[in-house]
Design a protein around this motif. Sequence first.
Motif, PDB file in Angstrom:
ATOM      1  N   ASP A  45      95.753   7.178  23.592  1.00 56.31           N
ATOM      2  CA  ASP A  45      96.053   7.267  22.164  1.00 56.31           C
ATOM      3  C   ASP A  45      94.980   8.027  21.393  1.00 56.31           C
ATOM      4  OD1 ASP A  45      94.182   5.209  22.660  1.00 56.31           O
ATOM      5  OD2 ASP A  45      94.712   4.181  20.796  1.00 56.31           O
ATOM      6  N   LYS A 101     102.128  10.040  21.574  1.00 53.83           N
ATOM      7  CA  LYS A 101     103.163   9.185  21.008  1.00 53.83           C
ATOM      8  C   LYS A 101     104.544   9.415  21.599  1.00 53.83           C
ATOM      9  CE  LYS A 101     100.980   8.218  16.552  1.00 53.83           C
ATOM     10  NZ  LYS A 101     101.127   8.274  15.084  1.00 53.83           N
ATOM     11  N   GLN A 110     106.202   4.411  21.863  1.00 53.19           N
ATOM     12  CA  GLN A 110     104.985   4.141  22.604  1.00 53.19           C
ATOM     13  C   GLN A 110     105.302   3.144  23.736  1.00 53.19           C
ATOM     14  OE1 GLN A 110     102.141   5.666  22.011  1.00 53.19           O
ATOM     15  NE2 GLN A 110     101.070   4.690  23.677  1.00 53.19           N
TER      16      GLN A 110
END
Length: 324
Positions: free
Chosen positions: A109, A237, A321
């Motif tokens: 991330d 994402k 996600q």
Amino acid sequence: MEARQSRVFRHSSVDAILLLISLTQFAVTILLVADNPNGLWAKLGSFALLTFMMTYSVIIVSHLYSHRPWFVSDKLNAVMSLICSANIAQSVQAYRLAHVRNHHRFNNDRKGPDGTTRDITSTFRFSKDDGHAPLGRYLAFSLWGSISEFAITVATLPKACRVGKSEPLLLELASPKQGKTELRQIQADRLAVLALIALYAVLSWQWVLWCYLPAAAVAFTLVNVQNYYRHYGAQPKSRYANSISHYGRVYNWLTFNDGYHQEHHLRPSSHWSQLPRVNEEYSESFREDGHVVSPVPAVVGFLDFRRVALPAMANEVPGEQVAG
């Protein structure tokens, strides 16, 4: 290769090959230190072989084991964890908690409002902006993290290497149901690593200094290069494009389909033999989301000159996600 069940191996009898590789590395390492080769070329050969074995063990063997322990017997899995830990100079159980429950949950991330990433191995974690960290900076910080982890292992020796309050991440990642067992395994893994290093030092402390420790440092660096280029340029994402794959037949035959990394992120619990089927199942979604395919394996990802980095504050592909 198809997965075939057996009474010993939980998922596939073909995993016996991985077991053989682990035992071979364990034996060869002891032979190397016992032989204590003299001469420049012999020493370089020993260093190169040890570096290769440790790198392969982390990227392939221990990685696959951490996701799907091989044996039906929990006792055999516990012993295997000790052997794998000795092979990579760190606790495989600790690696499993960090990799499976952190990396596969947060999938490389970007930084959040707190200025850091939730994935502790994210390629964005050590950047000075919102983009990927430069490779050199990522490798330096990651290697320091490995050195710090080893220092903690040594520091916990007076307490028999138990995981304590100074390691909140491991305590947090431990399972609510199996946490005590997992933390005890980390303790046993650490003791196994330190016991083997002590044995190596008794046989030849010079070999430990000029071969073992440098080889471990280079191996950890190569592993971090691998992780960097498995995610460099991917869309964090996007469920179908948050990592990079490489479909070279020879590489995947030699590495138990390690190149199918997007497929592995999508189905982290799938056996390695099933990853080509995952690719077939989701190939259309991969194309729609712009899944990046590298012409070279991730460990030499810097040779993929066409790869475009995800810039700071990029408009990422919207997607779900994934939690591994």
